[in-house]
Each structure stands twice: as C-alpha cells, then as structure tokens.
Design an enzyme around this catalytic site. Structure first.
Site, PDB file in Angstrom:
ATOM      1  N   PHE A 141      27.168  44.434  16.639  1.00 22.71           N
ATOM      2  CA  PHE A 141      27.567  42.963  16.736  1.00 22.71           C
ATOM      3  C   PHE A 141      26.382  42.340  16.977  1.00 22.71           C
ATOM      4  CE2 PHE A 141      28.153  39.484  20.090  1.00 22.71           C
ATOM      5  CZ  PHE A 141      29.128  38.767  20.165  1.00 22.71           C
ATOM      6  N   ASP A 226      18.362  44.532  17.082  1.00 26.52           N
ATOM      7  CA  ASP A 226      18.915  44.511  18.121  1.00 26.52           C
ATOM      8  C   ASP A 226      19.374  44.541  19.528  1.00 26.52           C
ATOM      9  OD1 ASP A 226      20.572  42.393  19.998  1.00 26.52           O
ATOM     10  OD2 ASP A 226      22.115  41.758  17.980  1.00 26.52           O
ATOM     11  N   LYS A 255      20.608  37.544  26.608  1.00 22.24           N
ATOM     12  CA  LYS A 255      21.723  38.572  27.980  1.00 22.24           C
ATOM     13  C   LYS A 255      20.666  38.549  29.003  1.00 22.24           C
ATOM     14  CE  LYS A 255      25.761  39.873  25.874  1.00 22.24           C
ATOM     15  NZ  LYS A 255      25.391  40.396  24.479  1.00 22.24           N
TER      16      LYS A 255
HETATM   17  C1  PLP Z   1      26.134  39.818  23.765  1.00 24.79           C
HETATM   18  C2  PLP Z   1      25.572  40.209  22.496  1.00 24.79           C
HETATM   19  C3  PLP Z   1      24.823  39.205  21.077  1.00 24.79           C
HETATM   20  C4  PLP Z   1      25.121  37.401  21.395  1.00 24.79           C
HETATM   21  O1  PLP Z   1      24.338  37.619  22.455  1.00 24.79           O
HETATM   22  P1  PLP Z   1      24.933  35.681  23.430  1.00 24.79           P
HETATM   23  O2  PLP Z   1      23.795  35.223  24.259  1.00 24.79           O
HETATM   24  O3  PLP Z   1      26.534  35.506  23.729  1.00 24.79           O
HETATM   25  O4  PLP Z   1      24.859  34.164  21.528  1.00 24.79           O
HETATM   26  C5  PLP Z   1      24.308  40.164  20.306  1.00 24.79           C
HETATM   27  N1  PLP Z   1      23.732  40.668  20.192  1.00 24.79           N
HETATM   28  C6  PLP Z   1      24.121  41.412  21.020  1.00 24.79           C
HETATM   29  C7  PLP Z   1      23.736  43.378  20.645  1.00 24.79           C
HETATM   30  C8  PLP Z   1      24.569  41.358  21.736  1.00 24.79           C
HETATM   31  O5  PLP Z   1      25.469  42.346  22.685  1.00 24.79           O
END
Ligand code: PLP
Length: 401
Positions: A141, A226, A255
C-alpha cells in the site's frame, strides 16, 4: 476539562456530515471530541482506550505535551513561508531525521502518498532516460494519489480508476526469484514497505530485503522503502530498515513523523538528492515551520522518554498475551509483531471483533478483512496494554464460543 453542555451531540455532527461532507469514508457513528495520551473521548463524554490512535499517526498518543508546546510556540511566531526562503526549523528537522537514519537529505511534503510520488519522480529522474519501471509488491500500500495507487498492487483499489499510471510491475511479496525475473533494462527502482502495514502486518521472509538490496546493486536500481507506517519509532527502531540491517537509497515517511500533525518526508543520499533538481518537484506546504517543529519535538520526546525501548517492551507484551490467547482461542491463525505494530491474523472476518471492542470502549482496526491491527502509542502504559488485551481476549473467546 469536561465537554461543554452546549457542544453538539454525535447525532448533530453526523447530520451535518450527511449534508455537507463527501461520503468517501466508512465512519463509526461516533464524534470524537478530545484526546489525551491513549484515551479519547466522544461528544457524549464516553472514554475509549485507543489502540489505533490517529490511524498510526499519533505515535505518542493524543496531544503529546512537547508537540503541543512546540506547535503553540511556532504558530504564534511564523505559520508558513514558501520554500523560496530558508527557515531554521526545516533545516533542523532535516538534520534530526538524517542523524537518526542513513545521513541523507530530506525533501518535505504533507502526506505519505505525496512522499511516494516524490520517490517515483526521483527514481525516473535519477536513472537513465529509458528506465522508468518500478517494481512493487502484492499486498503493498503506497497511497491514494493516482501514481501511488498505481504503485499499490491491490486490484480492489484500482476498480473503476483505469487507465492507471504506466510503469509499475508487481512482484509477489517475499519472492526474490520472481522479483529478479521482472528486472529488465527499463527498470529504475524497487519500492517496498519493509513490513507491509495495510496488507496485514506482513513480515518480509528472512533474507528477502537483503536480496532486494543485492538485486538493486547489481542492476543499478534504486531501493526505495516506504516507511510511512513503519518509520519514526513505530517498530521499536527509528526506522524498520535498521531492524533488518538493509539500508535503502530512498525512504519515505509520513503518518507519525510529526507526532499527529500533518507532514511527510522523503530521505535520500546526498549523491541521489540533486536529481530532484529545482523546478522538477515541489510541495507548497512542505517542511513548513509548524510541521517542522512538531517533527523535531516528536523525535526529541521519543529520545528523552526512551520510547524506542518502551515500544520494543510493549511489543513483547503483546506477543506474549496473544500467543497465550492463541493457545486457548482457535480463531487466531498467526500473530505478527514488530514493536508497536501488531497484527493478529484471524481465521474469520475481523469486523465483528472491531465492533465488539468498540462496544467495550476499545478502539482497534481490522485490515485485509481478517487481520486485527493495533498501532498503539509508544507511551501506552503496561496497565493500559493489559486492559486492552483483556478486552480483545474476551471478545475473541466469545466469538469462538
Ligand atoms: C498510510 C500509508 C500511505 C499513505 O499515506 P497518506 O498520508 O494517507 O497519503 C502510504 N504508504 C504506507 C505504507 C501507508 O501506511
């Protein structure tokens, strides 16, 4: 502090939403009004124990005092200036992140998806012209903008959105051989969550990340982690890559990076950083003084209160509690824990368990249909951890009965 008598009820607030807010979220019929540490109160004054504060953003609980103070001071001094100027706060924030990671340089933005968009552009800009493909992984994700959605190898998030952005190639998470086969002379980078969050708190198989590192080195690809969910102390290390001893070329954060205030960042090495050259990328609010001060205060609080260590200890507590529970409760198939990132994989749908916990005033999350996900604050107390575990144990045992 108590909620003022004149404050609107949850029902009033929900009525306003129905009329005026785009209904793109599934929401519980509760209006949250204030928070403190791992507790949050609704408009009716009911208190909840929060094992999922701010969807992983509130790593230090609700309204952590040092972050509140830093923002209060900054907001009265300078709220925002564009990136055509220097500010002390942004420089200090970049330094603080760099010193706790691989000594790189930071580009700042406001969210995870934006950080990943910057990574995608950087991969294309840094590598030779014909290289544009990025390998990502099933169950991953990366966010909701169209580029990051295209990077997200989950068909359910693509429905109705096509055509997606070209250039993403999906490999099975954990399969080094299949990943190797996907590399060709158009490949620019590999992008992966070192521990998949939304996909169900999935751990990389032993040696997998190191294998990706080798694959990238042999083929001149960028390895991009990520760490939007795993970063900034979530797993009991500053960054999850440190847990696995595999250093990426590019790392994205959001986050928890500002302790609950909106913020995002990309970190990369000083050699790669100049490829994101002036005019090619920007974020108007990126690295603004409020986010920067909140970001610095977050890192300092983690250090001053030994919260990385605390996160690891809490992880052990959760591991132990759920392992004991799994021996008695046949609904649990697997437990996956990295510090304060906890997945309890069920053999059944998790939504009823989330609902039952909510009725017991405990907030948790379910992801991927059947994985109960907890992202508690690093400063959750041992007593609070046990209280929540008692509720989850009771809920799951009743469900199994
Ligand atoms: C939550 C999340 C995102 C997206 O972050 P937003 O601030 O909602 O755009 C991207 N990558 C990972 C691994 C996430 O958990």
């Amino acid at each position: 502090m108590t909620t003022a008598i004149s404050a609107p009820s949850s029902a009033d607030v929900i009525a306003t939403f129905k009329r005026y807010v785009v209904p793109n979220y599934g929401r519980y019929p509760i209006c949250l009004a204030r928070g403190e540490g791992s507790y949050v109160w609704d408009a009716e004054g009911r208190r909840y124990l929060d094992f999922f504060p701010g969807w992983g953003c509130n790593l230090l609980g609700h309204c952590p005092e040092p972050v509140v103070r830093a923002v209060q001071e900054q907001v009265a001094t300078l709220i925002h200036v564009p990136n055509t100027w220097y500010t002390e706060a942004q420089g200090e924030w970049a330094k603080a992140l760099s010193e706790r990671s691989f000594g790189g340089q930071a580009f700042f933005c406001n969210s995870g998806t934006e950080a990943n968009e910057a990574a995608i552009k950087l991969a294309r800009l840094h590598t030779p012209k014909q290289r544009y493909k990025i390998i990502t992984f099933t169950g991953g994700f990366h966010g909701r903008t169209l580029g990051a959605t295209s990077a997200t190898a989950q068909p359910k998030y693509h429905e109705g959105l096509g055509p997606l952005m070209a250039g993403f190639v999906y490999a099975p998470f954990g399969d080094l051989e299949a990943t190797t086969k996907l590399v060709d002379d158009e490949t620019a980078a590999i992008m992966i969550e070192p521990i998949q969050g939304e996909g169900g708190v999935n751990m990389p198989p032993e040696g997998f990340l190191a294998g990706l590192r080798r694959l990238c080195d042999e083929n001149n690809l960028l390895l991009m982690f990520d760490e939007v969910q795993t970063g900034c102390g979530r797993t009991g290390n500053w960054f999850a890559y440190q847990k696995f001893g595999v250093t990426p070329d590019v790392m994205t954060l959001a986050k928890a990076v500002c302790g609950g205030v909106a913020g995002g960042a990309l970190l990369t090495t000083p050699e790669i950083a100049p490829s994101l050259r002036p005019g090619m990328h920007a974020a108007t609010f990126g690295g603004n003084p409020l986010a920067a001060r909140a970001g610095i205060a977050t890192l300092e609080m983690i250090e001053q209160e030994n919260l990385l260590e605390n996160g690891l200890r809490l992880g052990e507590l959760f591991q132990q509690r759920f392992t004991e529970l799994a021996e008695k409760c046949p609904l649990i198939s697997e437990i996956r824990v990295a510090g304060c990132m906890i997945g309890v994989d069920l053999k059944v749908e998790g939504a009823p368990a989330v609902q039952a916990c909510l009725e017991r005033q405990l907030l948790i999350n379910c992801t991927h249909g059947h994985v109960l996900r907890l992202l508690p604050a690093l400063n959750l107390s041992v007593e609070q951890a046990h209280q929540g575990c008692d509720i989850i144990a009771d809920v799951l045992q009743r469900m199994a009965a």
